[in-house]
Scaffold this active site. Structure first.
Site, PDB file in Angstrom:
ATOM      1  N   GLY A  60       4.172   4.455  -5.369  1.00 36.57           N
ATOM      2  CA  GLY A  60       4.276   3.040  -4.240  1.00 36.57           C
ATOM      3  C   GLY A  60       6.134   3.140  -4.543  1.00 36.57           C
ATOM      4  N   ASN A  61       6.556   2.361  -3.532  1.00 36.63           N
ATOM      5  CA  ASN A  61       8.234   2.327  -2.609  1.00 36.63           C
ATOM      6  C   ASN A  61       8.951   0.909  -2.687  1.00 36.63           C
ATOM      7  OD1 ASN A  61       7.267   2.383  -0.078  1.00 36.63           O
ATOM      8  ND2 ASN A  61       6.295   4.670  -1.349  1.00 36.63           N
TER       9      ASN A  61
ATOM     10  N   HIS B  31       5.763  -1.560  -1.014  1.00 37.84           N
ATOM     11  CA  HIS B  31       4.479  -0.539  -0.851  1.00 37.84           C
ATOM     12  C   HIS B  31       3.982  -0.183  -2.667  1.00 37.84           C
ATOM     13  CE1 HIS B  31       1.725   2.714  -0.547  1.00 37.84           C
ATOM     14  NE2 HIS B  31       2.049   3.567  -1.257  1.00 37.84           N
TER      15      HIS B  31
ATOM     16  N   SER C 116      12.691   8.411  -1.353  1.00 39.58           N
ATOM     17  CA  SER C 116      11.179   7.556  -1.697  1.00 39.58           C
ATOM     18  C   SER C 116      10.228   8.464  -0.383  1.00 39.58           C
ATOM     19  CB  SER C 116      10.230   6.715  -1.217  1.00 39.58           C
ATOM     20  OG  SER C 116       9.003   6.535  -1.313  1.00 39.58           O
TER      21      SER C 116
ATOM     22  N   GLU D 176       7.877   8.209   1.428  1.00 40.37           N
ATOM     23  CA  GLU D 176       7.817   7.439   2.517  1.00 40.37           C
ATOM     24  C   GLU D 176       9.122   6.137   3.126  1.00 40.37           C
ATOM     25  OE1 GLU D 176       4.458   7.032   3.500  1.00 40.37           O
ATOM     26  OE2 GLU D 176       3.653   7.158   1.198  1.00 40.37           O
TER      27      GLU D 176
ATOM     28  N   HIS E 115      -5.371   4.494  -0.088  1.00 40.47           N
ATOM     29  CA  HIS E 115      -3.784   4.323  -0.763  1.00 40.47           C
ATOM     30  C   HIS E 115      -3.252   3.741  -1.228  1.00 40.47           C
ATOM     31  CE1 HIS E 115       0.223   6.292   0.587  1.00 40.47           C
ATOM     32  NE2 HIS E 115       0.268   6.078   0.192  1.00 40.47           N
TER      33      HIS E 115
END
Length: 222
Positions: A30-31, A97, A76, A78, A162
């Protein structure tokens, strides 16, 4: 350091603590990010560091081009996904996220491309049904494009196989969006496990609450 940047860092750490407490973030998956008001700077969590021990010094500051402005770690993977959503939705100041259990489970259901708003809370806080965007490699440009195109005017979405993304005009709102996504996902799965379908809300109510939600969330699309 500007007051806005300091506040953004504090919000990211606060969001990390809450998401760990709720079990939405495990280990380093996650982020989270927060945009510093009045700037083109975004504070984002670093890659591959555990959230339960993360400090302000671990956070990374990038500009809207994805260039590192400060920080001793890489952002991250992402990061491009976060920046793409900020560009698409100009009002947003925070993204979360998660890999929360129920939302991720819903994202696994074959041939399901939306998570329907089955109660008034998701309708108001998220803006109605949310998209489940197709699978792509984590950290890829393809996933970033799917998310940017899939967010629409809602306060979140699911990423197939995801996890979930909650967004808001503050970290508090992004966290609430994440909570609502997880709660709605759990209720949806309980109904399906029991062999039941949900009672649809009226079309006039869905139109009414979608507009009310957009005003409440101050939605601005690029």
């Amino acid at each position: 350091m500007s007051d806005a940047l300091q506040k953004a860092k504090e919000e990211v750490l606060w969001g990390c603590r809450l998401m760990v407490e709720r079990g939405y973030l495990l280990g380093t998956v996650g982020n989270l990010s927060a945009r510093a008001d009045g700037t083109d700077l975004v504070v984002i969590t670093p890659t591959s560091l555990p959230y339960d021990t993360m400090t302000e010094e671990d956070l990374v500051v990038v500009n809207m081009n994805g260039e590192i402005v400060s920080g001793k770690h890489q952002p991250s993977i992402e990061c491009s996904m976060h920046l793409g959503v900020y560009r698409a939705r100009l009002e947003l100041r925070a993204l979360v996220h998660t890999h929360s259990k129920y939302a991720t489970t819903v994202s696994l259901i074959k041939e399901l491309d939306i998570m329907p708003a089955i109660d008034t809370e998701q309708s108001l806080y998220l803006g109605g049904d949310i998209n489940i965007v197709p699978f792509a490699f984590p950290g890829s440009k393809e996933l970033a494009e799917y998310v940017k195109d899939g967010i629409g005017t809602t306060a979140g979405l699911l990423m197939a196989n995801h996890g979930a993304l909650g967004v808001g005009i503050s970290m508090k709102d992004a966290v609430i969006a994440s909570d609502i996504i997880e709660r709605n996902s759990e209720m949806y799965l309980l109904l399906k496990a029991g062999g039941f379908d949900y009672k649809p809300m009226t079309e006039d109510y869905k139109v009414f609450v979608k507009e009310k939600s957009k005003k409440k969330r101050q939605v601005i699309s690029a």
